[in-house]
Scaffold this active site. Structure first.
Site, short mmCIF file in Angstrom:
data_model
loop_
_atom_site.label_atom_id
_atom_site.label_comp_id
_atom_site.label_asym_id
_atom_site.label_seq_id
_atom_site.Cartn_x
_atom_site.Cartn_y
_atom_site.Cartn_z
N ARG A 42 0.84 -1.21 0.00
CA ARG A 42 0.00 0.00 0.00
C ARG A 42 0.87 1.25 0.00
NH1 ARG A 42 -1.94 3.04 4.24
NH2 ARG A 42 -1.61 1.39 5.76
N TYR A 95 -16.70 14.34 -17.78
CA TYR A 95 -17.08 12.94 -17.65
C TYR A 95 -18.11 12.78 -16.53
CZ TYR A 95 -16.45 8.15 -15.87
OH TYR A 95 -16.63 6.88 -15.38
N ASP A 167 -7.80 16.45 -16.91
CA ASP A 167 -7.98 15.05 -17.25
C ASP A 167 -7.56 14.87 -18.70
OD1 ASP A 167 -8.91 12.53 -17.99
OD2 ASP A 167 -10.69 12.65 -16.74
N LYS A 192 -7.93 3.30 -19.89
CA LYS A 192 -8.24 3.63 -21.28
C LYS A 192 -6.99 3.52 -22.17
CE LYS A 192 -12.35 4.64 -19.57
NZ LYS A 192 -12.12 4.81 -18.13
#
Length: 376
Positions: A42, A95, A167, A192
């Site tokens: 982590r 988005y 973004d 993506k």
């Protein structure tokens, strides 16, 4: 063979949650010398660090964080600058998942949000408040592919003391590098184009300064946003062909856009590579002649017409994501932008007839033949 004699060309997958120490001195070294070794995945893992470094190199940043999804990347970016009582500006063309986070969750943290119409992004006088910390926008908006003048919007943000968070998922750093135009943070849904094969869920945020990079790292560790080793490894593998894939996506999308623009069943096409696109000249200069593999087009506002198109198409399956090597289609009203209000969708022109295509890298003549069949 001893481990020191093994020199793999490709980084192995460190599928481990924890790393071993010889003694207390070794643990102390971990805390005294950040980056000298690993303790717990982590906090950091060789695979997630490799992905972060790869995205950071592409974007020309000062450090990056790999996250478990694009949504986690958006959250990390917002938390870098915001706390309770602050205000966030967001481009109205955004988005739907970003809007859901802003509308549904930030208010619970005491952070307010307001939306800026595309036409007003370069004059924020009427939108900036005393507590405004950042503006969130997309290089190319989802789903209408409006292109933001990054340098102009960065100058306007900084004139008001506001950070610019971009973004860059649709454009990728192959086409545009927002930090070079004045952005403070750049984020990606690595799911993506960066990973590119529809087999990963991941995100990344790139900082423009070492201070922001350190803050991102802290946020990733404390909130547990860190990406898993396997997903990181797959993403790095995908990024090795990023330049080639984006060029192929863009070439095919240009052919598809031109075909759709000339088709009598299509009412409008939204693609920056078309000379008829309102920001075509800007996109040409800012994107070095590449325009991404994403486009949207408009059919009549009749669900039956849209359904017939989707049912007849074989090469553009209805799969509500994007940017894989295989083509797909999506429907913003029914999927990605469901979280927007009816008023927001109406203002943006997101109606039942709007279809978004993610154009893959298949032989383009096959894609055109499929679209001709689906639209006939």
């Amino acid at each position: 063979m001893t481990p020191t004699a093994i020199h793999p060309k490709i980084t192995p997958i460190y599928q481990t949650s924890v790393f071993k120490f010889d003694d207390l001195d070794a643990v102390q070294q971990y805390f005294d010398e950040p980056g000298s070794r690993y303790l717990y995945s982590r906090n950091g893992n060789p695979n997630s660090d490799e992905l972060a470094a790869a995205v950071n190199q592409w974007e020309g940043g000062a450090g990056a964080l790999a996250t478990g999804s694009g949504m986690a990347a958006i959250f990390a970016a917002l938390m870098t600058y915001c706390q309770a009582g602050d205000h966030v500006l967001c481009a109205a063309d955004i988005y739907g998942g970003s809007a859901a986070l802003l509308n549904l969750e930030l208010s619970r943290l005491g952070i307010s949000v307001s939306y800026v119409p595309f036409e007003e992004l370069y004059d924020l006088n009427s939108h900036v408040q005393p507590g405004t910390k950042l503006l969130l926008c997309e290089t190319m908006s989802n789903p209408l592919l409006r292109v933001v003048n990054l340098r102009a919007i960065a100058e306007e943000c900084h004139r008001h003391g506001v950070k610019l968070v971009v973004d860059n998922t649709f454009a990728t750093p192959v086409i545009t590098k927002p930090l070079a135009h004045g952005a403070n943070l750049v984020l990606h849904s690595v799911t993506k184009y960066l990973a590119g094969h529809s087999d990963v869920t991941a995100g990344a945020v790139v900082a423009g300064t070492p201070e922001d990079a350190a803050r991102l790292r802290q946020i990733g560790t404390v909130f547990g946003l860190t990406l898993s080793p396997m997903e990181s490894w797959l993403s790095v593998r995908g990024m090795k062909t990023l330049r080639l894939r984006v060029a192929a996506h863009s070439y095919n999308a240009q052919q598809v856009a031109e075909f759709l623009e000339a088709h009598p069943a299509v009412e409008a096409v939204y693609y920056p590579g078309l000379p008829t696109h309102p920001q075509h000249v800007l996109a040409t200069g800012q994107g070095h002649g590449l325009f991404s593999g994403m486009l949207s087009f408009r059919l009549p506002d009749d669900a039956a017409v849209v359904n017939r198109f989707m049912q007849r198409s074989q090469r553009f399956p209805f799969a509500p994501s994007l940017a894989g090597v295989d083509s797909s289609c999506s429907h913003p009203l029914y999927t990605s932008h469901r979280a927007l209000t009816d008023e927001q969708r109406a203002d943006l022109g997101i109606t039942v007839g709007l279809v978004r295509l993610s154009v893959g890298i298949e032989p383009v003549e096959e894609l055109l033949a499929d679209l001709a069949h689906a639209l006939s």
